[in-house]
Design a protein around this motif. Structure first.
Motif, PDB file in Angstrom:
ATOM      1  N   LEU A  60      54.093  -1.428 -23.105  1.00 31.61           N
ATOM      2  CA  LEU A  60      52.788  -0.757 -22.978  1.00 31.61           C
ATOM      3  C   LEU A  60      51.773  -1.697 -22.321  1.00 31.61           C
ATOM      4  O   LEU A  60      50.948  -1.284 -21.500  1.00 31.61           O
ATOM      5  N   ARG A  61      51.869  -2.978 -22.679  1.00 29.36           N
ATOM      6  CA  ARG A  61      50.950  -3.963 -22.054  1.00 29.36           C
ATOM      7  C   ARG A  61      51.259  -4.162 -20.581  1.00 29.36           C
ATOM      8  O   ARG A  61      50.361  -4.406 -19.786  1.00 29.36           O
ATOM      9  N   LEU A  62      52.530  -4.069 -20.244  1.00 31.97           N
ATOM     10  CA  LEU A  62      52.889  -4.117 -18.819  1.00 31.97           C
ATOM     11  C   LEU A  62      52.204  -2.950 -18.098  1.00 31.97           C
ATOM     12  O   LEU A  62      51.624  -3.124 -17.024  1.00 31.97           O
ATOM     13  N   GLY A  63      52.265  -1.775 -18.709  1.00 29.13           N
ATOM     14  CA  GLY A  63      51.615  -0.610 -18.118  1.00 29.13           C
ATOM     15  C   GLY A  63      50.124  -0.835 -17.946  1.00 29.13           C
ATOM     16  O   GLY A  63      49.566  -0.584 -16.863  1.00 29.13           O
ATOM     17  N   GLU A  64      49.491  -1.342 -18.986  1.00 24.29           N
ATOM     18  CA  GLU A  64      48.035  -1.579 -18.897  1.00 24.29           C
ATOM     19  C   GLU A  64      47.716  -2.605 -17.815  1.00 24.29           C
ATOM     20  O   GLU A  64      46.743  -2.451 -17.067  1.00 24.29           O
ATOM     21  N   ALA A  65      48.565  -3.648 -17.726  1.00 20.99           N
ATOM     22  CA  ALA A  65      48.333  -4.674 -16.697  1.00 20.99           C
ATOM     23  C   ALA A  65      48.448  -4.077 -15.300  1.00 20.99           C
ATOM     24  O   ALA A  65      47.866  -4.583 -14.345  1.00 20.99           O
ATOM     25  N   ALA A  66      49.221  -2.985 -15.198  1.00 18.64           N
ATOM     26  CA  ALA A  66      49.392  -2.329 -13.891  1.00 18.64           C
ATOM     27  C   ALA A  66      48.390  -1.188 -13.699  1.00 18.64           C
ATOM     28  O   ALA A  66      48.494  -0.420 -12.741  1.00 18.64           O
ATOM     29  N   GLY A  67      47.457  -1.048 -14.629  1.00 15.77           N
ATOM     30  CA  GLY A  67      46.418  -0.034 -14.474  1.00 15.77           C
ATOM     31  C   GLY A  67      46.792   1.336 -15.018  1.00 15.77           C
ATOM     32  O   GLY A  67      46.226   2.352 -14.612  1.00 15.77           O
ATOM     33  N   LEU A  68      47.762   1.354 -15.919  1.00 16.91           N
ATOM     34  CA  LEU A  68      48.208   2.621 -16.500  1.00 16.91           C
ATOM     35  C   LEU A  68      47.760   2.671 -17.966  1.00 16.91           C
ATOM     36  O   LEU A  68      48.251   1.888 -18.778  1.00 16.91           O
ATOM     37  N   PRO A  69      46.842   3.569 -18.303  1.00 19.62           N
ATOM     38  CA  PRO A  69      46.373   3.608 -19.693  1.00 19.62           C
ATOM     39  C   PRO A  69      47.529   3.915 -20.657  1.00 19.62           C
ATOM     40  O   PRO A  69      48.390   4.728 -20.351  1.00 19.62           O
ATOM     41  N   ARG A  70      47.508   3.264 -21.829  1.00 20.73           N
ATOM     42  CA  ARG A  70      48.652   3.451 -22.733  1.00 20.73           C
ATOM     43  C   ARG A  70      48.803   4.894 -23.196  1.00 20.73           C
ATOM     44  O   ARG A  70      49.918   5.363 -23.405  1.00 20.73           O
ATOM     45  N   ALA A  71      47.672   5.618 -23.287  1.00 22.37           N
ATOM     46  CA  ALA A  71      47.764   7.023 -23.713  1.00 22.37           C
ATOM     47  C   ALA A  71      48.613   7.832 -22.732  1.00 22.37           C
ATOM     48  O   ALA A  71      49.369   8.718 -23.125  1.00 22.37           O
ATOM     49  N   GLU A  72      48.498   7.476 -21.450  1.00 19.05           N
ATOM     50  CA  GLU A  72      49.262   8.202 -20.424  1.00 19.05           C
ATOM     51  C   GLU A  72      50.752   7.891 -20.485  1.00 19.05           C
ATOM     52  O   GLU A  72      51.576   8.676 -20.021  1.00 19.05           O
ATOM     53  N   ILE A  73      51.076   6.718 -21.007  1.00 19.58           N
ATOM     54  CA  ILE A  73      52.499   6.370 -21.161  1.00 19.58           C
ATOM     55  C   ILE A  73      53.042   7.059 -22.404  1.00 19.58           C
ATOM     56  O   ILE A  73      54.103   7.671 -22.401  1.00 19.58           O
ATOM     57  N   LEU A  74      52.246   6.986 -23.470  1.00 22.20           N
ATOM     58  CA  LEU A  74      52.720   7.491 -24.771  1.00 22.20           C
ATOM     59  C   LEU A  74      52.885   9.007 -24.796  1.00 22.20           C
ATOM     60  O   LEU A  74      53.762   9.524 -25.494  1.00 22.20           O
ATOM     61  N   ASP A  75      52.060   9.726 -24.035  1.00 23.09           N
ATOM     62  CA  ASP A  75      52.171  11.194 -24.121  1.00 23.09           C
ATOM     63  C   ASP A  75      53.170  11.791 -23.128  1.00 23.09           C
ATOM     64  O   ASP A  75      53.300  13.017 -23.027  1.00 23.09           O
ATOM     65  N   HIS A  76      53.880  10.906 -22.398  1.00 25.43           N
ATOM     66  CA  HIS A  76      54.965  11.352 -21.503  1.00 25.43           C
ATOM     67  C   HIS A  76      54.489  12.272 -20.379  1.00 25.43           C
ATOM     68  O   HIS A  76      55.290  13.027 -19.832  1.00 25.43           O
TER      69      HIS A  76
END
Ligand SMILES: O=C(O)c1cc(C(=O)O)c2c(n1)C(=O)C(=O)c1cc(C(=O)O)[nH]c1-2
Length: 228
Positions: A95-111
């Motif tokens: 999730l932190r990798l996603g955030e570091a790449a500009g992807l909010p964690r909510a957008e990862i978690l909700d698929h």
């Protein structure tokens, strides 16, 4: 004679590196620095579904495994990904990798970015480990024999080509550099001690082939969903 046959068995398993997803055109472009931010974010969001299902497949293996010594070592894989109170696991690191790449964690978690084929491939892997004999399920994890080289290449590629991703977000890959060799050494030990007949060895090889297909299919789907 037995030793020679075992060498052949291990060599056949290792030869599956030729079918490993480091050769997939999407990974080749990733490591050459050719992916756009949108494509990289798409990969991170979709690969999260694999990450979050790994502990579930390891729990499936545990539930089918009657050997207490194996379970005592295998259980570590679950906490490596889930973390424990006070320690971050692989899922949080991803999730932190996603955030570091500009992807909010909510957008990862909700698929919301998850494409159907990735879901299908990952679900097939979890299903395989639930329904096949546990030693075959262990054999399917042996793609990790080939992962460390790809991780090292990926780390260098991210630092060099994608400086817009904060380097602190790359901890996931650094951790896998030592976790993957430890894990696959154990998996190889299990497979070589339990698969002593031609039939069980063939089944282990088939399991590893299946897993190569799971990884390859995920990238095919990501590649199609995020064209250049
Ligand atoms: O990024 C990759 O290329 C890659 C590949 C693999 C693999 O080869 O299965 C795993 C991972 N990452 C990984 O991070 C991971 O935790 C992991 C667990 C397993 C498994 O099958 O038990 N494979 C992999």
């Amino acid at each position: 004679m037995t030793a020679l046959v075992e060498n052949d068995f291990v060599a056949t398993l290792r030869a599956h590196s030729a079918r490993y997803h480091h050769q997939h055109p999407f990974h080749v472009r990733m490591n050459a620095g050719e992916l756009s931010p949108r494509q990289l974010r798409g990969w991170i969001a979709n690969r999260f579904y694999y990450q979050e299902n790994i502990p579930r497949k390891d729990a499936a293996i545990l539930s089918n495994c009657p050997d207490v010594e194996v379970r005592r070592r295998w259980i570590r894989r679950i906490t490596d990904h889930d973390g424990t109170a006070g320690t971050e696991g692989g899922i949080e690191a991803w999730l932190r990798l996603g955030e570091a790449a500009g992807l909010p964690r909510a957008e990862i978690l909700d698929h919301r970015h998850l494409v159907p084929g990735v879901r299908f491939a990952v679900d097939a892997y979890v299903n395989f480990t639930r329904t096949r004999p546990w030693v075959e399920a262990v054999a399917s994890s042996l793609t990790e024999l080939f992962a460390p080289d790809l991780m090292a290449e990926r780390l260098a590629a991210f630092e060099r080509h994608y400086p817009w991703i904060d380097a602190g977000g790359l901890a996931y890959f650094r951790n896998r550099l030592h976790q993957a060799p430890r894990d696959c050494e154990h998996a190889l030990e299990i497979v070589t001690t339990h698969c002593l007949s031609a039939e069980t060895r063939a089944a282990a090889i088939d399991a590893l082939s299946f897993k190569c297909d799971v990884l390859w299919s995920q990238l095919d789907c990501i590649d199609t969903a995020y064209p250049e």
